[in-house]
Design a protein around this motif. Structure first.
Motif, PDB file in Angstrom:
ATOM      1  N   PRO A 112      13.321  -2.236  17.018  1.00  0.00           N
ATOM      2  CA  PRO A 112      13.690  -2.339  15.590  1.00  0.00           C
ATOM      3  C   PRO A 112      12.569  -2.971  14.776  1.00  0.00           C
ATOM      4  O   PRO A 112      12.404  -2.657  13.597  1.00  0.00           O
ATOM      5  CB  PRO A 112      14.920  -3.242  15.603  1.00  0.00           C
ATOM      6  CG  PRO A 112      15.400  -3.302  17.008  1.00  0.00           C
ATOM      7  CD  PRO A 112      14.277  -2.923  17.904  1.00  0.00           C
ATOM      8  N   ASP A 150       9.558  -2.354  14.954  1.00  0.00           N
ATOM      9  CA  ASP A 150       8.532  -1.349  14.623  1.00  0.00           C
ATOM     10  C   ASP A 150       8.971  -0.411  13.501  1.00  0.00           C
ATOM     11  O   ASP A 150       8.235   0.493  13.126  1.00  0.00           O
ATOM     12  CB  ASP A 150       8.203  -0.493  15.860  1.00  0.00           C
ATOM     13  CG  ASP A 150       7.447  -1.308  16.907  1.00  0.00           C
ATOM     14  OD1 ASP A 150       6.948  -2.395  16.542  1.00  0.00           O
ATOM     15  OD2 ASP A 150       7.398  -0.868  18.071  1.00  0.00           O
ATOM     16  N   ARG A 151      10.167  -0.615  12.991  1.00  0.00           N
ATOM     17  CA  ARG A 151      10.748   0.325  12.038  1.00  0.00           C
ATOM     18  C   ARG A 151       9.888   0.510  10.787  1.00  0.00           C
ATOM     19  O   ARG A 151       9.904   1.582  10.169  1.00  0.00           O
ATOM     20  CB  ARG A 151      12.156  -0.128  11.658  1.00  0.00           C
ATOM     21  CG  ARG A 151      12.956   0.901  10.874  1.00  0.00           C
ATOM     22  CD  ARG A 151      14.378   0.454  10.628  1.00  0.00           C
ATOM     23  NE  ARG A 151      15.299   0.893  11.651  1.00  0.00           N
ATOM     24  CZ  ARG A 151      15.921   2.083  11.650  1.00  0.00           C
ATOM     25  NH1 ARG A 151      15.704   2.946  10.680  1.00  0.00           N
ATOM     26  NH2 ARG A 151      16.735   2.398  12.614  1.00  0.00           N
ATOM     27  N   PHE A 152       9.179  -0.528  10.423  1.00  0.00           N
ATOM     28  CA  PHE A 152       8.445  -0.470   9.155  1.00  0.00           C
ATOM     29  C   PHE A 152       6.965  -0.138   9.369  1.00  0.00           C
ATOM     30  O   PHE A 152       6.185  -0.098   8.420  1.00  0.00           O
ATOM     31  CB  PHE A 152       8.606  -1.824   8.445  1.00  0.00           C
ATOM     32  CG  PHE A 152       8.260  -1.807   6.987  1.00  0.00           C
ATOM     33  CD1 PHE A 152       8.531  -0.691   6.201  1.00  0.00           C
ATOM     34  CD2 PHE A 152       7.664  -2.900   6.387  1.00  0.00           C
ATOM     35  CE1 PHE A 152       8.214  -0.678   4.848  1.00  0.00           C
ATOM     36  CE2 PHE A 152       7.345  -2.904   5.035  1.00  0.00           C
ATOM     37  CZ  PHE A 152       7.628  -1.787   4.271  1.00  0.00           C
ATOM     38  N   TRP A 205       5.449   2.558   9.837  1.00  0.00           N
ATOM     39  CA  TRP A 205       4.961   3.752   9.147  1.00  0.00           C
ATOM     40  C   TRP A 205       4.222   3.410   7.856  1.00  0.00           C
ATOM     41  O   TRP A 205       3.362   4.163   7.390  1.00  0.00           O
ATOM     42  CB  TRP A 205       6.119   4.716   8.839  1.00  0.00           C
ATOM     43  CG  TRP A 205       7.167   4.129   7.911  1.00  0.00           C
ATOM     44  CD1 TRP A 205       8.298   3.486   8.283  1.00  0.00           C
ATOM     45  CD2 TRP A 205       7.151   4.121   6.478  1.00  0.00           C
ATOM     46  NE1 TRP A 205       9.004   3.066   7.176  1.00  0.00           N
ATOM     47  CE2 TRP A 205       8.321   3.451   6.054  1.00  0.00           C
ATOM     48  CE3 TRP A 205       6.280   4.608   5.516  1.00  0.00           C
ATOM     49  CZ2 TRP A 205       8.636   3.252   4.709  1.00  0.00           C
ATOM     50  CZ3 TRP A 205       6.589   4.415   4.155  1.00  0.00           C
ATOM     51  CH2 TRP A 205       7.761   3.741   3.782  1.00  0.00           C
ATOM     52  N   ALA A 206       4.578   2.265   7.277  1.00  0.00           N
ATOM     53  CA  ALA A 206       4.019   1.934   5.953  1.00  0.00           C
ATOM     54  C   ALA A 206       2.578   1.425   6.050  1.00  0.00           C
ATOM     55  O   ALA A 206       1.853   1.461   5.058  1.00  0.00           O
ATOM     56  CB  ALA A 206       4.902   0.893   5.269  1.00  0.00           C
ATOM     57  N   LYS A 264      -0.078   2.599   7.284  1.00  0.00           N
ATOM     58  CA  LYS A 264      -1.095   3.588   6.947  1.00  0.00           C
ATOM     59  C   LYS A 264      -1.228   3.776   5.426  1.00  0.00           C
ATOM     60  O   LYS A 264      -2.334   3.755   4.890  1.00  0.00           O
ATOM     61  CB  LYS A 264      -0.754   4.920   7.612  1.00  0.00           C
ATOM     62  CG  LYS A 264      -1.895   5.902   7.584  1.00  0.00           C
ATOM     63  CD  LYS A 264      -1.579   7.144   8.410  1.00  0.00           C
ATOM     64  CE  LYS A 264      -2.461   8.283   7.972  1.00  0.00           C
ATOM     65  NZ  LYS A 264      -1.714   9.477   7.589  1.00  0.00           N
ATOM     66  N   VAL A 265      -0.100   3.928   4.741  1.00  0.00           N
ATOM     67  CA  VAL A 265      -0.183   4.147   3.276  1.00  0.00           C
ATOM     68  C   VAL A 265      -0.620   2.898   2.539  1.00  0.00           C
ATOM     69  O   VAL A 265      -1.282   2.974   1.510  1.00  0.00           O
ATOM     70  CB  VAL A 265       1.145   4.623   2.648  1.00  0.00           C
ATOM     71  CG1 VAL A 265       1.183   6.113   2.528  1.00  0.00           C
ATOM     72  CG2 VAL A 265       2.350   4.076   3.340  1.00  0.00           C
ATOM     73  N   LYS A 266      -0.242   1.741   3.073  1.00  0.00           N
ATOM     74  CA  LYS A 266      -0.595   0.494   2.389  1.00  0.00           C
ATOM     75  C   LYS A 266      -2.105   0.277   2.358  1.00  0.00           C
ATOM     76  O   LYS A 266      -2.612  -0.453   1.515  1.00  0.00           O
ATOM     77  CB  LYS A 266       0.069  -0.690   3.088  1.00  0.00           C
ATOM     78  CG  LYS A 266       1.527  -0.899   2.687  1.00  0.00           C
ATOM     79  CD  LYS A 266       2.046  -2.105   3.439  1.00  0.00           C
ATOM     80  CE  LYS A 266       3.473  -2.455   3.151  1.00  0.00           C
ATOM     81  NZ  LYS A 266       3.943  -3.462   4.119  1.00  0.00           N
ATOM     82  N   ASP A 267      -2.805   0.905   3.336  1.00  0.00           N
ATOM     83  CA  ASP A 267      -4.261   0.746   3.391  1.00  0.00           C
ATOM     84  C   ASP A 267      -4.999   1.811   2.581  1.00  0.00           C
ATOM     85  O   ASP A 267      -6.205   1.761   2.429  1.00  0.00           O
ATOM     86  CB  ASP A 267      -4.750   0.845   4.858  1.00  0.00           C
ATOM     87  CG  ASP A 267      -4.296  -0.365   5.648  1.00  0.00           C
ATOM     88  OD1 ASP A 267      -4.014  -1.400   4.998  1.00  0.00           O
ATOM     89  OD2 ASP A 267      -4.205  -0.267   6.884  1.00  0.00           O
ATOM     90  N   GLU A 268      -4.193   2.798   2.103  1.00  0.00           N
ATOM     91  CA  GLU A 268      -4.835   3.943   1.473  1.00  0.00           C
ATOM     92  C   GLU A 268      -4.974   3.707  -0.033  1.00  0.00           C
ATOM     93  O   GLU A 268      -4.060   3.194  -0.675  1.00  0.00           O
ATOM     94  CB  GLU A 268      -3.975   5.182   1.746  1.00  0.00           C
ATOM     95  CG  GLU A 268      -4.748   6.471   1.813  1.00  0.00           C
ATOM     96  CD  GLU A 268      -3.843   7.626   2.200  1.00  0.00           C
ATOM     97  OE1 GLU A 268      -3.053   7.498   3.158  1.00  0.00           O
ATOM     98  OE2 GLU A 268      -3.906   8.647   1.503  1.00  0.00           O
ATOM     99  N   GLU A 269      -6.108   4.123  -0.558  1.00  0.00           N
ATOM    100  CA  GLU A 269      -6.299   3.988  -2.000  1.00  0.00           C
ATOM    101  C   GLU A 269      -5.510   5.034  -2.764  1.00  0.00           C
ATOM    102  O   GLU A 269      -5.410   6.186  -2.336  1.00  0.00           O
ATOM    103  CB  GLU A 269      -7.785   4.204  -2.339  1.00  0.00           C
ATOM    104  CG  GLU A 269      -8.559   2.927  -2.423  1.00  0.00           C
ATOM    105  CD  GLU A 269     -10.034   3.237  -2.626  1.00  0.00           C
ATOM    106  OE1 GLU A 269     -10.325   4.036  -3.538  1.00  0.00           O
ATOM    107  OE2 GLU A 269     -10.847   2.700  -1.858  1.00  0.00           O
ATOM    108  N   ILE A 270      -4.947   4.642  -3.898  1.00  0.00           N
ATOM    109  CA  ILE A 270      -4.243   5.612  -4.733  1.00  0.00           C
ATOM    110  C   ILE A 270      -5.256   6.551  -5.373  1.00  0.00           C
ATOM    111  O   ILE A 270      -6.242   6.102  -5.962  1.00  0.00           O
ATOM    112  CB  ILE A 270      -3.426   4.905  -5.834  1.00  0.00           C
ATOM    113  CG1 ILE A 270      -2.373   4.013  -5.192  1.00  0.00           C
ATOM    114  CG2 ILE A 270      -2.787   5.925  -6.776  1.00  0.00           C
ATOM    115  CD1 ILE A 270      -1.445   3.335  -6.164  1.00  0.00           C
ATOM    116  N   LYS A 271      -5.009   7.831  -5.197  1.00  0.00           N
ATOM    117  CA  LYS A 271      -5.952   8.796  -5.784  1.00  0.00           C
ATOM    118  C   LYS A 271      -5.595   9.070  -7.237  1.00  0.00           C
ATOM    119  O   LYS A 271      -4.450   9.042  -7.605  1.00  0.00           O
ATOM    120  CB  LYS A 271      -5.899  10.100  -4.982  1.00  0.00           C
ATOM    121  CG  LYS A 271      -6.638   9.977  -3.657  1.00  0.00           C
ATOM    122  CD  LYS A 271      -6.474  11.270  -2.857  1.00  0.00           C
ATOM    123  CE  LYS A 271      -6.610  10.997  -1.363  1.00  0.00           C
ATOM    124  NZ  LYS A 271      -5.935  12.017  -0.560  1.00  0.00           N
TER     125      LYS A 271
END
Lengths: 263, 444
Positions: free
Chosen positions: B428, B430-432, B434-435, B437-444
């Protein structure tokens, strides 16, 4: 330069804030290797549009849908009551989810257990963002003029009468929407509903997802769009079974939009 | 004129009415073997549903050809019953065509309309016979129909054809007799369809024609009374039960499963939540889910008696299409057959429900109920809103909660959910993840 934000309810509450909508991620959205991409695509869209949202993060638990459909009412209610306590604790009013099974359970079955929320499926949410002009689809790009077919998931379609929102999204993309013969109210199940996702099928002459995939392939579509994590898995497996994985994609509606937006 | 025919008619009619009353009481008692369930909210919507779905046959028109033919038989059935009303009045009073002088030209129009419908019914029933026995439409020739169900279906069609032929023959003979000025027989104007039969009959003697006309009259009215009783033994009960059946339709979203308040009480106790529903603790703790018909709702049993075995549910069922044992139609037939078995046993002062048999196990197998994807295709397909899915799900509840008899893979899924709050075995915590990867990504 900023990065995507994925606030949790706990963080929001600690800051004395509350989001407009709770994004219910679901188990497949959290754990399924392929389907995590759909969760990420949807979160990117929410960020881009500036929707005030949060997730429960580690506080989320399975809605209990597969347990209930498999007959284990105790287990379902244990899950449901615990989830409702968490959600009511945060005073949640509006929930959006990409999973039709979570959608159906929270929308239709939680009220009897004390959980009353406005629940919408991500296809409806995305459609309203398009209608309000908050997402303007570019069209063109890699989908331009391509044939896309939409596979109705039972828990969105027949179970809850949502047929048009997913189609409106696809039509907004400047693609050719081709329907399978069995669509909308007559849509054929992918084979995973009713907890079938979690066991092997009974003996028969064919797997349901293969039957459905053949129908989808017969439309000549190069993309099979879905709005459900289980359908995504079943149709992807079906395409592999037919050895068409190099020509045909199975994608979620949120991924279609994210791709169009270059996210 | 002899009063004998009137006396005979009265006797036949009374005996038929008595048997019919007995049969209706029997069926009502059987249906009420199911659990009580109150479903009379939203009365306006219920009347509307009944009007559209039963009276208006809205859902039949998902398949045009049978829908059109069925519509002819249905209208014929309703309209020709007006003529039967005249038959009954004539039978009791010893009159002949009591409405003819009263209605004049309108009677001729009505008779021609009845004859048109009679021919429509006749032709439709012939086509239905062909579909069942010669072209063998798949859903009408599946294994669960072998034996009595197939015979029942053919008998109904043959009876209807015979009854319609009797009307036409009767009218043809009747009008030749009227032409010949025979006493009691009134000319009622040109009748198109029975007129086509007249050339065959013109050579017959008046005595023989009177015999033909009377025989056809008696055959038709006695036939209809007998048919009414036969219907109560037959899948053909849908002609009456379709109406209450649609009135009691499930008006909630199809995806919603009925809550089990008796479980909620226990879950709240286990989680230490004060139970609001404490006051309405169930008086009798029944079984969880359904093993036999008395565990089902009375509406489920009414559904079973309303089913006319058309098989549209089974034709749309993904499990059945792909060769699994499950057939939603068979589920409904099994519920009815088990109810009949229990009902007959009760009437014979036998063991009834405690005869050592049960719906799940002796009629329906685990393999069948396990194959269901709960996709609601069967529910959507039913022209009179029968709900086989709720029966399947209740039997799964019994299997899981009373017998722990679910498939091993489901038990594993239950275990995962109990320990890690997900149907899959993931931590349980590990449920979060998935986020990340996106949290490290710059908003395009």
């Amino acid at each position: 330069m900023s990065t995507y934000k994925v606030p949790t309810m706990a963080e929001m509450a600690a800051a004395g804030d509350s989001p407009e909508v709770l994004f219910w991620v679901g188990c497949a959205g959290s754990f399924d290797e392929r389907y995590k991409a759909v969760t990420q695509a949807f979160v990117k869209i929410l960020n881009k549009v500036g929707v005030s949202f949060a997730v429960l993060g580690p506080e989320e638990a399975c809605t209990g849908d597969p347990a209930r459909r498999a007959g284990n009412e105790f287990l379902f209610q244990m899950q449901a009551v615990a989830n409702i306590q968490v959600m009511n604790g945060y005073n949640i009013k509006k929930v959006v989810t990409a999973c039709p099974h979570c959608f159906n359970t929270i929308k239709n079955e939680y009220p009897a257990l004390g959980g009353d929320y406005q629940v919408i499926h991500h296809s409806q949410f995305l459609q309203s963002l398009i209608n309000e002009g908050k997402i303007s689809l570019k069209g063109g790009g890699e989908f331009k003029g391509k044939k896309i077919t939409f596979h109705d998931s039972c828990y969105l379609g027949r179970a809850n009468d949502v047929y048009e929102a997913p189609r409106e999204i696809i039509k907004a993309l400047d693609v050719e929407l081709v329907e399978m013969k069995r669509c909308k109210t007559k849509g054929l199940c992918c084979g995973a509903g009713g907890a079938q996702m979690f066991k092997e099928p009974e003996p028969g002459k064919k797997d349901i997802n293969v039957e459905r995939t053949e129908e989808a392939l017969n439309t000549g579509a190069t993309t099979i769009a879905v709005g459900c994590p289980f359908c995504l898995t079943m149709m992807t497996d079906g395409v592999k079974n037919k050895e068409k994985e190099n020509e045909v994609n199975v994608v979620d509606l949120a991924e279609l939009i994210a791709k169009d937006q270059g996210l | 004129m002899s009063i004998l025919p009137q006396v005979i008619f009265f006797l036949i009619f009374s005996v038929a009415a008595y048997f019919l009353f007995q049969r209706v009481s029997y069926l009502k008692r059987n249906i009420m073997l199911g659990k009580k369930e109150k479903r009379n909210d939203q009365a306006e919507k219920r009347w509307k549903t009944m009007l559209l779905v039963a009276f208006g046959q809205q859902k039949m028109f998902k398949r045009w050809v049978p829908a059109f033919l069925h519509l002819l038989v249905y209208i014929g059935f309703i309209v020709i019953n007006l003529e039967v009303a005249e038959f009954i009045i004539d039978g009791f009073t010893g009159q002949h065509r009591i409405f003819a002088p009263l209605l004049g030209g309108a009677y001729t129009v009505a008779m021609n309309a009845f004859e048109f419908l009679a021919v429509g019914v006749l032709v439709s029933c012939l086509i239905f016979l062909v579909r069942r026995n010669i072209t063998k439409v798949p859903r009408l020739s599946m294994s669960e129909l072998k034996g009595w169900p197939a015979m029942d279906a053919n008998l109904i069609l043959i009876i209807e054809i015979t009854l319609m032929m009797a009307i036409l023959k009767m009218n043809a003979a009747d009008q030749i007799l009227a032409e010949r000025g025979v006493d009691h027989y009134l000319p009622i104007g040109n009748l198109f369809f029975s007129g086509l039969l007249q050339p065959i009959m013109r050579g017959f003697s008046t005595e023989f024609l009177i015999f033909v006309e009377r025989a056809a009259w008696w055959f038709h009215i006695v036939g209809i009374l007998a048919f009414a009783i036969y219907v109560t033994y037959s899948k053909h009960l849908h002609i009456f039960l379709a109406f209450p059946n649609t009135w009691y339709s499930n008006l909630k979203p199809k995806g919603e499963m009925k809550n089990m308040p008796e479980v909620t009480n226990e879950v709240n106790m286990m989680l230490g939540i004060p139970s609001e529903a404490g006051a309405e603790a169930p008086a009798e703790i029944g079984r969880f889910g359904a093993k036999d018909i008395n565990d089902l709702s009375w509406i489920n049993i009414m559904n079973a008696y309303s089913c006319t075995e058309c098989g549209r549910c089974t034709a749309e069922c993904p499990a059945n299409i792909t060769g699994k044992k499950l057939s939603p139609r068979k589920i409904m037939m099994d519920v009815r057959d088990r109810t009949e078995e229990v009902g007959k046993s009760l009437d014979a002062k036998g063991a009834g429900l405690v005869d050592g048999k049960s719906l799940l196990g002796d009629y329906i197998s685990q393999e069948e109920i396990n194959a269901c994807t709960s996709c609601n295709a069967c529910v959507e397909a039913c022209p009179i809103n029968i709900d086989p899915l709720s029966i399947i799900l209740e039997m799964r509840r019994y299997t899981a909660m009373e017998e722990s008899g679910s498939p091993a893979q489901w038990n594993a899924m239950f275990q995962n959910m109990e320990t890690s709050f997900s149907p899959w075995k993931f931590a349980p915590t590990d449920r979060f993840n998935w986020a990340d990867k996106v949290k490290d990504e710059e908003i395009k």
